[in-house]
Design an enzyme around this catalytic site. Structure first.
Site, PDB file in Angstrom:
ATOM      1  N   GLU A  89      17.223   7.591 -15.083  1.00  0.00           N
ATOM      2  CA  GLU A  89      16.350   6.683 -14.967  1.00  0.00           C
ATOM      3  C   GLU A  89      14.831   7.505 -14.127  1.00  0.00           C
ATOM      4  O   GLU A  89      13.573   7.205 -14.857  1.00  0.00           O
ATOM      5  CB  GLU A  89      17.034   6.368 -14.038  1.00  0.00           C
ATOM      6  N   ASN A 135      11.097   7.457 -15.878  1.00  0.00           N
ATOM      7  CA  ASN A 135       9.718   7.028 -16.191  1.00  0.00           C
ATOM      8  C   ASN A 135       8.466   7.780 -15.323  1.00  0.00           C
ATOM      9  O   ASN A 135       7.429   7.755 -15.449  1.00  0.00           O
ATOM     10  CB  ASN A 135      10.234   6.890 -13.856  1.00  0.00           C
ATOM     11  N   ARG A 187      11.481  -1.815 -22.407  1.00  0.00           N
ATOM     12  CA  ARG A 187      12.107  -1.556 -21.009  1.00  0.00           C
ATOM     13  C   ARG A 187      12.658  -2.242 -20.443  1.00  0.00           C
ATOM     14  O   ARG A 187      12.325  -3.830 -20.518  1.00  0.00           O
ATOM     15  CB  ARG A 187      10.630  -1.083 -20.445  1.00  0.00           C
TER      16      ARG A 187
HETATM   17  N1  ATP Z   1       7.440   7.764 -12.105  1.00  0.00           N
HETATM   18  C1  ATP Z   1       6.140   6.228 -11.919  1.00  0.00           C
HETATM   19  N2  ATP Z   1       5.236   6.793 -11.694  1.00  0.00           N
HETATM   20  C2  ATP Z   1       3.869   5.311 -11.915  1.00  0.00           C
HETATM   21  N3  ATP Z   1       4.698   3.962 -12.737  1.00  0.00           N
HETATM   22  C3  ATP Z   1       6.288   4.261 -12.668  1.00  0.00           C
HETATM   23  C4  ATP Z   1       7.008   5.327 -11.942  1.00  0.00           C
HETATM   24  N4  ATP Z   1       8.503   4.651 -12.222  1.00  0.00           N
HETATM   25  C5  ATP Z   1       8.420   3.099 -11.572  1.00  0.00           C
HETATM   26  N5  ATP Z   1       7.235   3.297 -12.107  1.00  0.00           N
HETATM   27  C6  ATP Z   1       6.473   1.222 -12.593  1.00  0.00           C
HETATM   28  O1  ATP Z   1       8.005   0.931 -11.988  1.00  0.00           O
HETATM   29  C7  ATP Z   1       8.090  -0.009 -12.821  1.00  0.00           C
HETATM   30  C8  ATP Z   1      10.080  -0.192 -12.833  1.00  0.00           C
HETATM   31  O2  ATP Z   1      10.634   0.668 -12.712  1.00  0.00           O
HETATM   32  P1  ATP Z   1      11.937   0.907 -13.544  1.00  0.00           P
HETATM   33  O3  ATP Z   1      12.792   1.817 -13.947  1.00  0.00           O
HETATM   34  O4  ATP Z   1      12.978  -0.089 -12.366  1.00  0.00           O
HETATM   35  O5  ATP Z   1      11.491  -0.370 -15.375  1.00  0.00           O
HETATM   36  P2  ATP Z   1      11.485   0.536 -16.032  1.00  0.00           P
HETATM   37  O6  ATP Z   1      11.120   2.047 -16.423  1.00  0.00           O
HETATM   38  O7  ATP Z   1      10.192  -0.489 -16.147  1.00  0.00           O
HETATM   39  O8  ATP Z   1      12.547  -0.108 -17.163  1.00  0.00           O
HETATM   40  P3  ATP Z   1      13.269   0.462 -17.438  1.00  0.00           P
HETATM   41  O9  ATP Z   1      13.716   1.638 -16.438  1.00  0.00           O
HETATM   42  O10 ATP Z   1      15.193  -0.382 -17.536  1.00  0.00           O
HETATM   43  O11 ATP Z   1      13.423   1.552 -18.453  1.00  0.00           O
HETATM   44  C9  ATP Z   1       8.071   0.757 -14.281  1.00  0.00           C
HETATM   45  O12 ATP Z   1       7.810  -0.219 -14.632  1.00  0.00           O
HETATM   46  C10 ATP Z   1       6.587   1.023 -13.556  1.00  0.00           C
HETATM   47  O13 ATP Z   1       5.336   0.202 -13.699  1.00  0.00           O
HETATM   48 MG    MG Z   2      12.598   3.198 -15.562  1.00  0.00          MG
END
Ligand code: ATP
Ligand code: MG
Lengths: 141, 109
Positions: free
Chosen positions: A42, A46, A101
């Site tokens: 995860e 990200n 996502r």
């Molecule tokens: N390393 C990162 N750098 C920049 N933004 C991030 C990062 N990690 C998370 N985010 C932001 O936080 C939000 C939520 O992250 P999360 O991993 O919970 O969900 P997601 O990545 O959108 O979906 P999924 O993980 O279910 O595929 C993301 O949509 C993004 O906007």
């Molecule tokens: Mg994610």
């Protein structure tokens, strides 16, 4: 243990398997290993999808083994950063719905580890740190 | 990944690891067949899946939406025990599309 690699999606499997391979010395259960692999996957995804959206940057992983089989894993990027961490961590919140996502990454990291900490600065990058204590079937040390 | 096609239904046998990287190929293969056949039922068989992160949930949700466009439904079947926690976290339970062992969900309306 330190690891750094480019934010290509083909490295996602490598990253979680490398961390798992490093931790086999602690003789974790299959379930514990799977939890950690999931959390790492995860965090790394990200970096690939959000932090370095449309570009390629470096992802840094640091794994520490502390006393009593406590493991601390840090995944860091120097990408775009997160404006509102609290909001980003809400289940189902995503800034990339078109990319299929689900907005579950942080919720999964939280559920599959014992503790999760996120720090971030817009334009500077994000560091995700989680820890998990293994049941440790072989005696400590 | 193997895909079997019937008259009205398609079954995709997912296998290996489902992550952001591998999900893309799976999505493209499934969608190509769905768009050509427009079946009333798409079955996603998870029996061969060894690992899955939240990308697997995105994959299911995306197919659910695609099938809804054609008035069809999705069924998620043969989920290994190790993936149950992820499935439960996802909120997919509310959609009633996961077939638990011994509990058959009603077929297409
Ligand atoms: N390393 C990162 N750098 C920049 N933004 C991030 C990062 N990690 C998370 N985010 C932001 O936080 C939000 C939520 O992250 P999360 O991993 O919970 O969900 P997601 O990545 O959108 O979906 P999924 O993980 O279910 O595929 C993301 O949509 C993004 O906007
Ligand atoms: Mg994610």
């Amino acid at each position: 243990m330190n690891l750094s690699f480019e934010s290509r999606s083909s490295n996602e499997a490598f990253a979680r398997c490398a961390v798992a391979a490093f931790l086999t010395q602690l003789d974790p259960t299959i379930g514990e290993l799977n939890d950690i692999k999931t959390a790492v996957s995860e965090a790394v995804t990200n970096c690939v999808v959000h932090a370095y959206k449309d570009t390629i940057g470096k992802v840094y992983i640091n794994v520490k083994i502390e006393e009593n089989s406590l493991i601390i894993i840090r995944v860091r990027d120097t990408g775009c950063g997160i404006e509102n961490i609290k909001k980003a961590m809400e289940p189902l919140f995503t800034t990339a719905p078109s990319d299929e996502r689900a907005g579950l990454g942080f919720a999964v990291m939280e559920s599959f580890t014992d503790r999760l900490k996120v720090s971030s600065k817009v334009g500077r990058g994000t560091t995700v740190t989680f820890q998990k204590r293994l049941s440790c079937r072989v005696g400590n040390g | 990944m193997r895909i079997s096609e019937g008259e009205e239904e398609i079954t995709a046998y997912l296998s290996g690891d489902i992550d952001h990287h591998s999900a893309r190929d799976m999505r493209e293969s499934i969608d190509a067949v769905v768009q050509m056949k427009k079946p009333s039922l798409l079955r996603l068989d998870f029996s061969g899946v060894k690992f899955m992160d939240s990308s697997g949930i995105g994959l299911i949700m995306g197919r659910y939406r695609l099938m809804a466009l054609y008035g069809g439904i999705v069924r998620v079947v043969n989920v290994p025990d190790e993936l149950e926690r992820m499935m439960n976290l996802s909120g997919l339970n509310a959609l009633d599309i996961i077939e638990r062992r011994g509990v058959k969900l009603e077929a297409a309306k």
